[in-house]
Design a protein around this motif. Structure first.
Motif, PDB file in Angstrom:
ATOM      1  N   TYR A  32       6.327-113.178-105.582  1.00 11.29           N
ATOM      2  CA  TYR A  32       6.920-114.407-105.397  1.00 11.29           C
ATOM      3  C   TYR A  32       6.457-115.932-104.145  1.00 11.29           C
ATOM      4  CZ  TYR A  32      10.371-116.523-101.710  1.00 11.29           C
ATOM      5  OH  TYR A  32      11.066-117.027-100.819  1.00 11.29           O
ATOM      6  N   LEU A  46       9.897-123.282 -95.613  1.00 14.73           N
ATOM      7  CA  LEU A  46      10.212-122.786 -97.250  1.00 14.73           C
ATOM      8  C   LEU A  46      10.731-124.481 -97.827  1.00 14.73           C
ATOM      9  CD1 LEU A  46       9.696-121.219 -99.655  1.00 14.73           C
ATOM     10  CD2 LEU A  46      12.632-120.542 -99.238  1.00 14.73           C
ATOM     11  N   ARG A  51       9.275-117.332-108.896  1.00 14.20           N
ATOM     12  CA  ARG A  51       8.868-115.751-109.787  1.00 14.20           C
ATOM     13  C   ARG A  51       8.263-116.032-110.711  1.00 14.20           C
ATOM     14  NH1 ARG A  51      12.329-111.531-107.499  1.00 14.20           N
ATOM     15  NH2 ARG A  51      13.465-112.885-105.479  1.00 14.20           N
ATOM     16  N   LEU A  95       7.573-109.314-102.600  1.00 12.66           N
ATOM     17  CA  LEU A  95       8.908-109.939-102.161  1.00 12.66           C
ATOM     18  C   LEU A  95       9.487-108.283-102.846  1.00 12.66           C
ATOM     19  CD1 LEU A  95      10.478-111.726-100.359  1.00 12.66           C
ATOM     20  CD2 LEU A  95      11.889-112.130-103.124  1.00 12.66           C
ATOM     21  N   SER A  96       9.242-107.742-102.901  1.00 10.21           N
ATOM     22  CA  SER A  96      10.191-106.196-103.882  1.00 10.21           C
ATOM     23  C   SER A  96       9.764-105.373-103.093  1.00 10.21           C
ATOM     24  CB  SER A  96       9.903-106.210-105.679  1.00 10.21           C
ATOM     25  OG  SER A  96       8.341-106.068-105.642  1.00 10.21           O
ATOM     26  N   ARG A  97       8.507-105.521-102.727  1.00  5.90           N
ATOM     27  CA  ARG A  97       7.779-104.098-101.384  1.00  5.90           C
ATOM     28  C   ARG A  97       8.721-104.831-100.345  1.00  5.90           C
ATOM     29  NH1 ARG A  97       4.183-100.815-103.890  1.00  5.90           N
ATOM     30  NH2 ARG A  97       4.235 -99.719-101.431  1.00  5.90           N
ATOM     31  N   ASP A  98       9.155-105.716-100.112  1.00  8.71           N
ATOM     32  CA  ASP A  98       9.287-106.078 -98.508  1.00  8.71           C
ATOM     33  C   ASP A  98       8.390-106.504 -98.152  1.00  8.71           C
ATOM     34  OD1 ASP A  98      10.783-104.860 -95.807  1.00  8.71           O
ATOM     35  OD2 ASP A  98      10.846-106.732 -96.485  1.00  8.71           O
ATOM     36  N   ASP A  99       6.958-106.689 -97.982  1.00 11.77           N
ATOM     37  CA  ASP A  99       5.964-107.320 -97.551  1.00 11.77           C
ATOM     38  C   ASP A  99       5.640-108.467 -97.011  1.00 11.77           C
ATOM     39  OD1 ASP A  99       2.701-106.540 -99.068  1.00 11.77           O
ATOM     40  OD2 ASP A  99       3.404-105.681 -96.662  1.00 11.77           O
ATOM     41  N   LYS A 100       4.526-108.284 -96.610  1.00 10.90           N
ATOM     42  CA  LYS A 100       3.830-109.797 -95.535  1.00 10.90           C
ATOM     43  C   LYS A 100       3.494-110.850 -96.897  1.00 10.90           C
ATOM     44  CE  LYS A 100      -0.548-108.262 -95.144  1.00 10.90           C
ATOM     45  NZ  LYS A 100      -0.857-106.767 -96.206  1.00 10.90           N
ATOM     46  N   ILE A 101       3.762-112.123 -95.861  1.00 11.54           N
ATOM     47  CA  ILE A 101       3.700-113.162 -96.654  1.00 11.54           C
ATOM     48  C   ILE A 101       2.178-113.336 -96.885  1.00 11.54           C
ATOM     49  CG2 ILE A 101       4.134-115.974 -96.908  1.00 11.54           C
ATOM     50  CD1 ILE A 101       6.271-115.456 -95.301  1.00 11.54           C
ATOM     51  N   PHE A 103      -0.792-116.220 -96.928  1.00  9.67           N
ATOM     52  CA  PHE A 103      -0.872-118.332 -96.393  1.00  9.67           C
ATOM     53  C   PHE A 103      -2.152-118.062 -97.402  1.00  9.67           C
ATOM     54  CE2 PHE A 103       3.245-119.442 -95.070  1.00  9.67           C
ATOM     55  CZ  PHE A 103       3.761-118.527 -94.387  1.00  9.67           C
ATOM     56  N   GLY A 104      -2.261-119.569 -98.040  1.00  8.01           N
ATOM     57  CA  GLY A 104      -3.076-120.314 -98.202  1.00  8.01           C
ATOM     58  C   GLY A 104      -3.672-120.696 -96.474  1.00  8.01           C
TER      59      GLY A 104
END
Lengths: 113, 112
Positions: A32, A46, A51, A95-101, A103-104
């Protein structure tokens, strides 16, 4: 370890021109890739997201181009307007792992009137 | 429909003090995350909570802690404040893993 590299750090574009911001990522597990727009004193909003199974996504004047093999993606702002002047962040997440974002570091965009 | 709300909007604390920041997610959003944004940088992940359980923790010292309440609101606590903790603290919420996060406007913490 910076997993998302963003360039340029700052960008000045004439009104009506095309603004292009580039990002590269390292982790092929990311699924994502959002872009956020942030105005001074506000949280990131956002803007558009993609994807990895899609090479391009367009929403109005904003387009994401995605190159999976090169692990790169970019934001194009067509017909740039002074109101687009803000800081833009590319990001990546699993996203599929509900993981953190992740950032650049951001690009400060200034559109000249 | 109200967005993610954070309080307070601004805060000034002295080194060594403790601070509690509050976040109310969008109605129906069960996942809440906290990020720290230092001036001129992108947000850095601190914590993620889902259904009151901690789901992720970033690379921050134990002085940072958080919790999520039954109504899905959340608090971020920072103890023994350092000058380097001065930043914009952002809360974000989302409905579930199929959606992206919506960020609040943040709490600007200044440590003097």
């Amino acid at each position: 370890q910076q997993q998302v590299k963003q360039s340029p750090q700052s960008l000045i574009v004439q009104k009506g021109g095309i603004s292009i911001i580039n990002c590269a990522y390292e982790n092929t597990a990311f699924d994502y890739f959002p872009w956020y727009q942030q105005f001074p004193g506000k949280g990131p909003a956002l803007l558009i997201a993609i994807r990895p199974d899609v090479s391009e996504k367009k929403e109005g004047r904003f387009t994401i181009s995605f190159n999976k093999s090169a692990k790169q993606f970019s934001l194009h702002i067509m017909d740039s307007q002074p109101g687009d002047s803000a800081t833009y962040f590319c990001a990546a997440s699993r996203l599929s792992r509900d993981d953190k974002i992740i950032f650049g570091k951001g690009t400060r965009l200034h559109i000249l009137p | 429909d109200a967005g993610v709300t954070q309080s307070p909007t601004h805060l000034i604390k002295t080194r060594g003090q403790q601070v509690t920041l509050r976040c109310s997610p969008i109605s129906g959003h069960k996942s809440v995350s906290w990020y720290q944004q230092v001036l001129g940088q992108g947000p850095q992940f601190i914590f993620q909570y889902y259904e009151k359980e901690e789901r992720g923790r970033g690379n921050f010292p134990d002085r940072f802690s958080a919790r999520q309440f039954p109504n899905y609101s959340s608090e971020l606590n920072v103890n023994a404040l350092l000058l380097g903790d001065s930043a914009l603290y952002l809360c974000a919420s989302r409905q579930d893993r199929n959606y992206g996060y919506t960020f609040g406007s943040g709490t600007r913490l200044t440590v003097v």
